[in-house]
Design a protein around this motif. Sequence first.
Motif, PDB file in Angstrom:
ATOM      1  N   THR A 236     -13.570   5.048  -2.959  1.00 38.81           N
ATOM      2  CA  THR A 236     -13.344   4.497  -1.627  1.00 38.81           C
ATOM      3  C   THR A 236     -11.855   4.483  -1.327  1.00 38.81           C
ATOM      4  OG1 THR A 236     -13.174   2.250  -2.496  1.00 38.81           O
ATOM      5  CG2 THR A 236     -15.350   2.982  -1.804  1.00 38.81           C
ATOM      6  N   ASN A 237     -11.552   4.165  -0.115  1.00 45.11           N
ATOM      7  CA  ASN A 237     -10.190   3.791   0.276  1.00 45.11           C
ATOM      8  C   ASN A 237     -10.284   2.406   0.878  1.00 45.11           C
ATOM      9  OD1 ASN A 237      -8.327   6.719   1.501  1.00 45.11           O
ATOM     10  ND2 ASN A 237      -8.920   6.112  -0.534  1.00 45.11           N
ATOM     11  N   GLU A 238      -9.608   1.443   0.304  1.00 43.59           N
ATOM     12  CA  GLU A 238      -9.576   0.094   0.864  1.00 43.59           C
ATOM     13  C   GLU A 238      -8.371   0.011   1.790  1.00 43.59           C
ATOM     14  OE1 GLU A 238     -10.262  -2.974   2.400  1.00 43.59           O
ATOM     15  OE2 GLU A 238     -11.730  -2.644   0.797  1.00 43.59           O
ATOM     16  N   VAL A 239      -8.613   0.110   3.089  1.00 44.91           N
ATOM     17  CA  VAL A 239      -7.537   0.205   4.062  1.00 44.91           C
ATOM     18  C   VAL A 239      -6.656  -1.036   4.042  1.00 44.91           C
ATOM     19  CG1 VAL A 239      -7.050   0.381   6.540  1.00 44.91           C
ATOM     20  CG2 VAL A 239      -8.808   1.823   5.507  1.00 44.91           C
ATOM     21  N   ARG A 240      -7.232  -2.198   3.748  1.00 45.28           N
ATOM     22  CA  ARG A 240      -6.428  -3.430   3.779  1.00 45.28           C
ATOM     23  C   ARG A 240      -5.358  -3.467   2.690  1.00 45.28           C
ATOM     24  NH1 ARG A 240     -10.823  -8.201   4.297  1.00 45.28           N
ATOM     25  NH2 ARG A 240     -11.744  -6.971   2.617  1.00 45.28           N
ATOM     26  N   ARG A 241      -5.467  -2.591   1.691  1.00 42.76           N
ATOM     27  CA  ARG A 241      -4.391  -2.520   0.702  1.00 42.76           C
ATOM     28  C   ARG A 241      -3.087  -2.023   1.313  1.00 42.76           C
ATOM     29  NH1 ARG A 241      -8.097   0.131  -4.141  1.00 42.76           N
ATOM     30  NH2 ARG A 241      -9.236  -1.774  -4.655  1.00 42.76           N
ATOM     31  N   SER A 242      -3.189  -1.423   2.479  1.00 44.52           N
ATOM     32  CA  SER A 242      -1.974  -0.956   3.147  1.00 44.52           C
ATOM     33  C   SER A 242      -1.044  -2.096   3.526  1.00 44.52           C
ATOM     34  CB  SER A 242      -2.330  -0.138   4.389  1.00 44.52           C
ATOM     35  OG  SER A 242      -2.650   1.197   4.038  1.00 44.52           O
ATOM     36  N   ALA A 243      -1.522  -3.325   3.521  1.00 40.67           N
ATOM     37  CA  ALA A 243      -0.609  -4.454   3.743  1.00 40.67           C
ATOM     38  C   ALA A 243       0.514  -4.442   2.712  1.00 40.67           C
ATOM     39  CB  ALA A 243      -1.384  -5.776   3.682  1.00 40.67           C
ATOM     40  N   ALA A 244       0.166  -4.128   1.463  1.00 41.88           N
ATOM     41  CA  ALA A 244       1.181  -4.038   0.414  1.00 41.88           C
ATOM     42  C   ALA A 244       2.114  -2.867   0.660  1.00 41.88           C
ATOM     43  CB  ALA A 244       0.502  -3.899  -0.949  1.00 41.88           C
ATOM     44  N   LEU A 245       1.555  -1.737   1.108  1.00 44.35           N
ATOM     45  CA  LEU A 245       2.369  -0.544   1.339  1.00 44.35           C
ATOM     46  C   LEU A 245       3.314  -0.737   2.516  1.00 44.35           C
ATOM     47  CD1 LEU A 245      -0.447   2.111   0.825  1.00 44.35           C
ATOM     48  CD2 LEU A 245       1.329   1.443  -0.808  1.00 44.35           C
ATOM     49  N   ILE A 246       2.838  -1.407   3.557  1.00 43.08           N
ATOM     50  CA  ILE A 246       3.708  -1.685   4.702  1.00 43.08           C
ATOM     51  C   ILE A 246       4.895  -2.536   4.267  1.00 43.08           C
ATOM     52  CG2 ILE A 246       3.850  -2.870   6.922  1.00 43.08           C
ATOM     53  CD1 ILE A 246       0.857  -2.089   7.312  1.00 43.08           C
ATOM     54  N   ALA A 247       4.620  -3.586   3.498  1.00 39.18           N
ATOM     55  CA  ALA A 247       5.704  -4.462   3.038  1.00 39.18           C
ATOM     56  C   ALA A 247       6.703  -3.686   2.179  1.00 39.18           C
ATOM     57  CB  ALA A 247       5.125  -5.635   2.257  1.00 39.18           C
ATOM     58  N   ALA A 248       6.192  -2.910   1.214  1.00 37.89           N
ATOM     59  CA  ALA A 248       7.080  -2.137   0.346  1.00 37.89           C
ATOM     60  C   ALA A 248       7.848  -1.096   1.147  1.00 37.89           C
ATOM     61  CB  ALA A 248       6.267  -1.464  -0.758  1.00 37.89           C
ATOM     62  N   GLY A 249       7.171  -0.424   2.081  1.00 38.93           N
ATOM     63  CA  GLY A 249       7.843   0.597   2.881  1.00 38.93           C
ATOM     64  C   GLY A 249       8.973   0.035   3.721  1.00 38.93           C
ATOM     65  N   HIS A 250       8.788  -1.169   4.246  1.00 43.21           N
ATOM     66  CA  HIS A 250       9.856  -1.795   5.024  1.00 43.21           C
ATOM     67  C   HIS A 250      11.061  -2.118   4.137  1.00 43.21           C
ATOM     68  CE1 HIS A 250       8.345  -2.694   9.201  1.00 43.21           C
ATOM     69  NE2 HIS A 250       7.283  -2.143   8.634  1.00 43.21           N
ATOM     70  N   ILE A 251      10.809  -2.528   2.904  1.00 47.70           N
ATOM     71  CA  ILE A 251      11.915  -2.792   1.984  1.00 47.70           C
ATOM     72  C   ILE A 251      12.668  -1.502   1.680  1.00 47.70           C
ATOM     73  CG2 ILE A 251      12.482  -3.476  -0.383  1.00 47.70           C
ATOM     74  CD1 ILE A 251      10.176  -5.482  -0.222  1.00 47.70           C
ATOM     75  N   VAL A 252      11.931  -0.442   1.397  1.00 46.46           N
ATOM     76  CA  VAL A 252      12.561   0.844   1.065  1.00 46.46           C
ATOM     77  C   VAL A 252      13.375   1.357   2.252  1.00 46.46           C
ATOM     78  CG1 VAL A 252      12.096   3.249   0.482  1.00 46.46           C
ATOM     79  CG2 VAL A 252      10.805   1.432  -0.643  1.00 46.46           C
ATOM     80  N   GLN A 253      12.804   1.283   3.454  1.00 43.56           N
ATOM     81  CA  GLN A 253      13.529   1.753   4.644  1.00 43.56           C
ATOM     82  C   GLN A 253      14.778   0.931   4.879  1.00 43.56           C
ATOM     83  OE1 GLN A 253      12.323   4.444   6.675  1.00 43.56           O
ATOM     84  NE2 GLN A 253      14.435   4.366   7.409  1.00 43.56           N
ATOM     85  N   ASP A 254      14.663  -0.378   4.705  1.00 48.47           N
ATOM     86  CA  ASP A 254      15.811  -1.263   4.915  1.00 48.47           C
ATOM     87  C   ASP A 254      16.921  -0.982   3.910  1.00 48.47           C
ATOM     88  OD1 ASP A 254      16.920  -3.812   6.217  1.00 48.47           O
ATOM     89  OD2 ASP A 254      16.902  -4.376   4.093  1.00 48.47           O
ATOM     90  N   ARG A 255      16.534  -0.656   2.677  1.00 42.69           N
ATOM     91  CA  ARG A 255      17.528  -0.454   1.618  1.00 42.69           C
ATOM     92  C   ARG A 255      18.267   0.868   1.765  1.00 42.69           C
ATOM     93  NH1 ARG A 255      18.236  -3.017  -3.263  1.00 42.69           N
ATOM     94  NH2 ARG A 255      19.427  -1.889  -4.849  1.00 42.69           N
ATOM     95  N   PHE A 256      17.533   1.939   2.097  1.00 46.32           N
ATOM     96  CA  PHE A 256      18.137   3.272   2.068  1.00 46.32           C
ATOM     97  C   PHE A 256      18.375   3.861   3.449  1.00 46.32           C
ATOM     98  CE2 PHE A 256      15.779   3.169  -2.084  1.00 46.32           C
ATOM     99  CZ  PHE A 256      16.911   3.081  -2.891  1.00 46.32           C
ATOM    100  N   GLY A 257      17.604   3.453   4.452  1.00 42.40           N
ATOM    101  CA  GLY A 257      17.834   3.932   5.806  1.00 42.40           C
ATOM    102  C   GLY A 257      17.616   5.407   6.012  1.00 42.40           C
ATOM    103  N   LEU A 258      16.739   6.000   5.206  1.00 43.76           N
ATOM    104  CA  LEU A 258      16.490   7.440   5.280  1.00 43.76           C
ATOM    105  C   LEU A 258      15.017   7.711   5.577  1.00 43.76           C
ATOM    106  CD1 LEU A 258      18.493   8.637   2.135  1.00 43.76           C
ATOM    107  CD2 LEU A 258      19.159   8.944   4.538  1.00 43.76           C
ATOM    108  N   PRO A 259      14.711   8.886   6.126  1.00 48.22           N
ATOM    109  CA  PRO A 259      13.299   9.260   6.303  1.00 48.22           C
ATOM    110  C   PRO A 259      12.575   9.282   4.957  1.00 48.22           C
ATOM    111  CG  PRO A 259      14.734  10.743   7.530  1.00 48.22           C
ATOM    112  CD  PRO A 259      15.624   9.908   6.660  1.00 48.22           C
ATOM    113  N   LEU A 260      11.278   8.993   4.996  1.00 50.59           N
ATOM    114  CA  LEU A 260      10.485   8.855   3.780  1.00 50.59           C
ATOM    115  C   LEU A 260       9.562  10.052   3.583  1.00 50.59           C
ATOM    116  CD1 LEU A 260       9.350   5.115   4.049  1.00 50.59           C
ATOM    117  CD2 LEU A 260      11.408   6.028   2.956  1.00 50.59           C
TER     118      LEU A 260
END
Length: 339
Positions: free
Chosen positions: A117-141
């Motif tokens: 399966t894909n549990e879509v609600r797990r993306s809450a963790a990915l959104i949080a982590a992605g915002h940290i990564v974007q904030d830290r490096f400021g580069l396209p992912l």
Amino acid sequence: MTTRLGAAFTEQAQSCAALGSPFMEQLCTVLAERLSPDNPIGHRLFDWPGDLGPGAESVPLRLCGALHALCLMGRGGLDRVYPPHKVDDDTLWAGIAHALDSETEFIDRFIDTPPQTNEVRRSAALIAAGHIVQDRFGLPLRLSELGASAGLNLHWDRFALRIHDTVLGPADSPIILSPDWAGPLPPKARPDVIERRGVDLNPLDPLRDGLRLRAYLWPDQPDRLRWTEAAIAMSDHVVDRADGVDWLETRLPHQAGTCHMIYSTVAWQYFPAAARARGTALIETASRSATDRSPLAWFTMENDGTSPGAVMTLRLWPGDVTLDLGRIDFHGRWVRFNG
């Protein structure tokens, strides 16, 4: 006398109860108590080789998935005993027994393949982590997902995350996740994803395999079905069929001006120990040449054997910074975020 199969269904019932599905708890309990080798498909289930429990071959979920697939297709008469109806155990068992008898061939084929399966609600963790990564490096992912299944969580940047009065991501997204959130807000920097790709030993096609994806969602949790259908509708990604670590090796060369974000959600733990060791070594080798213009991020949401939920860990290079981001429910119902 408790059988291996009965014990597996009882364990699955307990897990379903903990994850907020009273119907699945009832279904697995009824199957634990009433399924016998004399039932159609019974001999195959009772004689299943190896470990058939939830942490291994997941035979209970295979059968429950087959039954839900029949219900979704309007077959087997299960729509009369499945949610939104609430029935007693005798009525539920009568419906199941009829489906086992009338749809034996379909069930037999369906359970050949393990749950996926894909549990879509797990993306809450990915959104949080992605915002940290974007904030830290400021580069396209550039995204690389290990154990991506159908790849629905490759689109986490297109989902929205509502935390109290704050919305991260596109407010007009058809998928707005609202977990019970404790802790600080992630940074507000909006992730800029320019490439998304995943790998799986047996990737599912979101359209062709849509029934299988829906079947493993639980019948009394319609929001999960709604979010999954919305994620299927926006799918435009690629999930490669390959060994995850071999595939990862081809993805690790840096691309200047981009940050490579590698991640998994309850998948890395199922890689063989030797594969995990090799994959870790490959990532750490690549990390030694990471720079501010070609940084590397590795996020995992995995079971560490500690309750409740899964642990969220983010490693960042250059600098080899490890962030403990807290814990998340396996189905993304709640997040305890460290920030």
